[in-house]
Design an enzyme around this catalytic site. Sequence first.
Site, PDB file in Angstrom:
ATOM      1  N   GLY A  68       0.789  -1.216   0.000  1.00  0.00           N
ATOM      2  CA  GLY A  68       0.000   0.000   0.000  1.00  0.00           C
ATOM      3  C   GLY A  68       0.822   1.268   0.000  1.00  0.00           C
ATOM      4  CE  LYS A 122       7.456   0.043   5.816  1.00  0.00           C
ATOM      5  NZ  LYS A 122       7.983  -0.839   6.889  1.00  0.00           N
ATOM      6  NE  ARG A 137      11.429  -3.559   3.261  1.00  0.00           N
ATOM      7  CZ  ARG A 137      10.206  -3.604   3.802  1.00  0.00           C
ATOM      8  NH1 ARG A 137      10.046  -3.306   5.078  1.00  0.00           N
ATOM      9  NH2 ARG A 137       9.165  -3.939   3.088  1.00  0.00           N
ATOM     10  CG  ASP A 154       0.860  -8.933   6.356  1.00  0.00           C
ATOM     11  OD1 ASP A 154       0.225  -9.484   7.264  1.00  0.00           O
ATOM     12  OD2 ASP A 154       1.097  -7.709   6.341  1.00  0.00           O
TER      13      ASP A 154
END
Length: 526
Positions: free
Chosen positions: A118, A139, A202, A278
């Site tokens: 998201g 991110k 990341r 997740d």
Amino acid sequence: MSALFLRLKATMSVSADPRPASLPRVDAAQLGMVLDNSYANELTGLHAPWNPSPAPQPSWLALNTELAQALGLNADAIAGADGLAVFSGQALPTGASPVAQAYAGHQFGHFSPQLGDGRALLLGEVVDPQGQRRDIAFKGSGRTPFSRGGDGKAAVGPVLREYLMGEAMQALGIPTTRALAAIATGEQVARERPLPGAVLVRVAASHLRVGTFQFFAAREDQEKLKRLADYAINRHDPDLAGQPDQYLGLLRRVAERQATLIAQWMGVGFIHGVMNTDNMTISGETIDYGPCAFMEAHAPDTVFSSIDRDGRYAYANQPLIARWNLARLAEALLSLVHEDSDQAIALVSDVIDAFPALYQAQWLAVFRRKLGLVSSGNDAEDTALIEDFLALLHTQGMDHTLAFRHLADAVEATDGQAPEMMALAAPPGREPLLAWLQRWQQRLVSSGKSPPQLAVALRAANPLYIPRNHRVEEALQAATERGDLVPFERLLTVLKAPFDVQPGSEAYALPASVEQQAGYQTFCGT
């Protein structure tokens, strides 16, 4: 393991937001960033092509030069204007095919058939000089088709927390995703109050999660589920490829990696805080440092996360949750393991049922090293010795990190005691502690090592510095409120050498005060 399995026939649905406009390209070769896109190319249907939202006024918060060099990137070039443009979403490197990844997941025990990135994007993959494939992902780079009403942004505080935690875990020798960079976006993000925005870059062995498998299994899409499993095997366990039991083998390997990882977490008192399916990787790396924290006073029921109201992910529950998550992976793989469902259930159940013993062996190895015990000792006696020490820490409220660290001082003390160790226990608890120290030192005789040798081994196994919660908050507050990165940089320097005595850094080894610890909570930062 329950034979029940959710059979959801939902199709992947995404928000109607238009894809961000095409972005200018930067020559990736100048950055040393030769990108591959195996995930995007081989797993169609498990992602949505997407571009990051450009940061309006980007500036560097941190660049992990050491990691850049380890990846084979040109750290000097990345530190320049082109690198900043790429990592802030203002441009894309040539060869990049950014995608938002789809996955499902159990969140606090409740299944969501569609989650996904998201606020994250997989930029692509690089193959480092050791031949290892690594994801490079953003991110906080803006909304994606999986944002579900969120803004897709991240704030400076959570981004720098993940940077700090990843580097701390790396230095502690614990498998982890890491931050390559942190970028201030120059805009405000709306949370309880406006906060300065940031993007994290990341690096991960992959972003494949238990929830990634659940996504296709829930849709009964056998063809894509098999492609995903084959991709995971080729990427993480290539020796299994083509074996008759390769999918069962994949489950075993993930179980082994998670047993090792969780045991290492327990050794240093790390609490992930949100062990949803997740957030469990196939690679065995720690991922998603949201409401995580390190335990100070040893207490098995310690919880920091503000959203974990029932203690599901408390310190002592982490190995139990790891097994629960693995059972969900096993359910997702059932149809690949064997065409007969009963036989498939029996086969995966053996793996799940074996996990406690697998984890126990890893836990024993971790804590034996922390106590300086040789592995040839009696397992039951060593387990009792370890558990009795942990019980002492709990009843006395002793600091987990310092209690283990001061074992080296006790070894070197001529009377078998250490003032530092004794000071951690309340006066009524010092007699039981002395009795335990005598048992422990009798056990050490079989090591054949001298006290100085034992002290060296103990200090190499037990860190002096961890990301103390009050120090982390101090650094994040300074960066968020004043744009002052000095506390962050100083803490980061200390955490990169956790086992070494660093003169002038004594305060970083000390626990928070009682007032600072009271009611301390961590938050997801979404």
